[in-house]
Enzyme design. Sequence first.
Site, PDB file in Angstrom:
ATOM      1  CD  GLU A  59      -3.124  -0.833   0.840  1.00 28.35           C
ATOM      2  OE1 GLU A  59      -3.413   0.336   0.539  1.00 28.35           O
ATOM      3  OE2 GLU A  59      -3.862  -1.803   0.645  1.00 28.35           O
ATOM      4  CB  CYS A  88      -2.025   6.905   2.227  1.00 28.73           C
ATOM      5  SG  CYS A  88      -2.889   5.591   3.042  1.00 28.73           S
TER       6      CYS A  88
END
Length: 1022
Positions: free
Chosen positions: A773, A807
């Site tokens: 990720e 994020c």
Amino acid sequence: MFFRKKQAQAQRVVIPSAAPAGATAAGPGESRIFEFGSDMLRRARGHKTSVLSAKFYSDALMEWSMKDPQFKVQMFRFVDAFPMLRTPEAILDHLNDYLSQPGVTVPTAIGAALKAGGIMKGAAAATISKQIEGMAAKFIAGRDAASALPGLRKLWDDGIAFSVDLLGEACLSDHEADAYRDKYLDLISNLPAEVAGWPSQPRLETDHLGPIPRTNVSVKISSLSARCDPIDTEGSINDLMRRMEPILETARDNGVFVNFDMEHHALKDFTIELFMRCCQRINFQAGMAMQAYLRSGVEDAKRVCDWAVRSGRIVTVRLVKGAYWDAETIKAEQAGWPCPVWGTKWQTDACFERMAGVFVDACPRSTSVGGVKLALGSHNVRSIAATIAALEQRGLPHSAVELQMLHGMADQLKHAAAELGLRMREYVPVGEMIPGMAYFVRRLLENTSNESWLKAGFLDNADAGALLRAPGSAPSPGALKVDATDVKSGVDLLTLAPERHKLSPAFDGLGNGRPFFNEPLRDFSDQRQNKAFAAAIAGATVPRIANDRTPDQARDMVAKAHAAFPAWRDLEPKTRADVLIRAADLMRQQRDGLAGVMIREAGKTWREADADVCEAIDFCDYYARLALPLFSRTRLGRFIGELDEQWYQPRGVAAVISPWNFPLAICCGMTVAALVTGNTIVVKPAEQTPGIASIMCDILQSAMEQSGVDKKLARDVLHFCPAPGETTGAALVRDPRVALIAFTGSKAVGLDIIQAAGVTPAEQQHVKKVVCEMGGKNALVIDTSADLDEAVLAVRHSAFGFQGQKCSACSRLIVVDPEGDAGPAIRHFTHRLVEATRALVIGDPILPGTDIGPVIDAESKAKIERYIDIAKSQSRLELALPVPPGLEDRTGRSYVGPHIFAGVRPDHTIAREEIFGPVVAVLAARTFDEALDIANDCPYKLTGGVFSRKPSHLEKAKREFRVGNLYLNRGITGALVARQPFGGFAMSGVGSKAGGMDYLLQFVEPRASCENTLRRGFAPEL
Ligand SMILES: Cc1cc2nc3c(=O)[nH]c(=O)nc-3n(C[C@H](O)[C@H](O)[C@H](O)COP(=O)(O)OP(=O)(O)OC[C@H]3O[C@@H](n4cnc5c(N)ncnc54)[C@H](O)[C@@H]3O)c2cc1C
């Protein structure tokens, strides 16, 4: 004297015993209730005057809405968006969009209007606008108090008093709060003089204790502060007091009555506390609304009565049922909290009568004692008649109670009340369409609800016997049938939640044997939870962990993990799942303490830290349930003589490399996914947050032992490796015995890991799997029809929550404005965002009132500041919220205040590169399509969002806004396990979504077998 300053003699409050739920039996007062109620009803029905409330139902739009629930939903949604639509094209376009939704039958007249072209377009839009504005004008008495004045005078002459409410919900900034205060000051300063010359109306100006003020105003406290948040009661009360005090002092000096309206449940205790403090501080003529739809209604009533009697203060309570029933029910279910409101209408009605009894018992009989004078905010004749009977039973005159009804509703009843000699007051909202929309839509819903007494009484013309029946004694008019699967059955949705949502499979003997359901966040408006949290975080300490493990030590851990793999792999899958359930329990037991560690170690604010713990618990509970079926063989097809099966096996040693921004949740999610699927693990946490990661590993070790896993095996299965990434981390991922790498972090490190994993030295017997990720450069699009109140708050939270260090954070804000970068829409939105952001408090995250804590470290601060410098040279700085002087020294941490830049172009650096800090770039697009193009023109594909009230735009975004997680009409952070599986693609990562159905598949390898079961022409199945 209306109220007393000094402590007065306490009066004993006699409180009627609360009837058990479902049991408001017909008592001796019933005959009087029926007698009074049927008289009032008969008089009301006899009124043939041009009553607005009757005309309301005969409006074409309302008639269609009543007949067709699908039409009603879409029509009311359109009405909600209407004030934002500036051109005839936009009006017809949106209406067309709403009414072309599946299941909606468009009435012929509207169908013709929608097909209008050319100049007819303008005429059709004008007709529709007129109708909506006309409907709104029934409930909203004027644009401001001055324009409402002739109406107030007419009411007075008709024998009806007033309470003016200045519409203005959703206060986002100090600037808006100040403006609202000024409007009230203006009203309170000038209205008394205006009404002083009106003829005397003794019935309206006196109650059983003496004179009462002519000027009566109602205030929504949330409109007076942008910081009205019960997580920080003291801070919020201080902020509110700055604006409350001048209002209440002016009201005291001018003899104006001020009522505090009651809003959402989250503000209930806070409002009561504020009300009491205001009453203690200032001798104004005070009132507060209280809600009977709350399960806590009777308890709340007793609390306020006890206080009033004890303090010798005379106050008025406006008893209402409550205006936010749907919202409270929906919000509670979404949050996983017990529903604060009654599940069925009759319970609300019964509670209203019980509360009325409590208040009537606390009614002062002279001005020398404290107590509560009662006003009834209801259009329900049964509720009114029951209170009148209660008054009479206690020997109190009718003037001891005041009836209050809403402007534009139940005018027949108002006249009937006046005829009966009751004191009647109308609640008169004034204001513009946009701030008034929330109020207007509430009224539309209330008037068209099947549960509405008014509708039953005046539209459906139910008979008096049914309308005046005791609540709970028989199905109330329009009541829905009880069906436990129906969300309106009255059952608290929380009790059914796991089965209702089926977010995972369930297995007997695994956890509670029910499907997964998310761990609810703390409800910080509940003072008990709030105080417990404060105490736990005050006592939390961060373990001192040195990031000193060497590459050799990491290799040693891999060796042990590798050796332990076969035993862990071959363990009963149920035991591994039990470990996760146990770990979830252990975290639950110490959840506030865990949050405290993150507040101290990572600088998370209260809510962010709490959410982090909940997510970690969720990963354990969810993955435990997902893992079990993977390891039992699934038969494929039903061929006779052929047994085809598939199942999964673990991969081997997993290296988990976790980030500091979700130092528990993400670390835990990756670790337990590997663990429950039978892999052995070396965990290397971010250097900034090894403390919380070490606690997590300890919890997992305890969970393994408590689940019966051999102690030595447990130690060899899971290794904690706090170390520098560049050396030990790099060595770890390159170790040939590592079969799987689960990584969350920056793009640079992620790409390096992917590259390293592709190298296969001769001794390596497998190809490494990488679950990776990486970052995001996430955009939120604000369409022309967006609900700006909601959008501003969502952007603020998505961009600056945890200082933008997520994020998923919003870092590009794309505002649609047909006039381009300098157009009014973008200027207005940016201005509101800037002002709303100014209201944020930068501070020490240990304090509940802090919105913006530190960034993770000095290095990060320097990097963010470099981007800020670049942005200053390329675009326009709209806001740089200053860090309070001395804060960095006091806390020993690095801070960067929120920054907003406007005039950003898509090719500018801050529109392209991930900053990971509280910096947002505002870009302009002339059309929605252009906004989507800008949003998509980015190598990252993680989260994205759209605020729009145009259904076809939302649909288009679903089709064309290519991101891993798309959020519509809400913020873009805070994905919940199982409900919003999280993860992106392109440069945002490889692999499937964390917290999703197929996440665990990345940690296993599929196997299949095919057995020929045919022996000499014979198979067991035949
Ligand atoms: C003067 C005045 C001031 C007001 N001020 C406030 C205020 O400050 N805060 C506020 O919240 N409201 C306020 N209201 C709004 C008020 O709550 C609604 O108008 C009122 O609930 C309608 O109740 P009723 O007795 O007129 O009608 P009824 O038809 O008897 O009751 C309708 C009410 O029942 C409740 N209800 C509906 N369905 C269900 C269900 N399935 N289960 C449980 N309960 C259900 C809801 O509260 C709904 O509004 C005020 C109303 C008036 C008249």
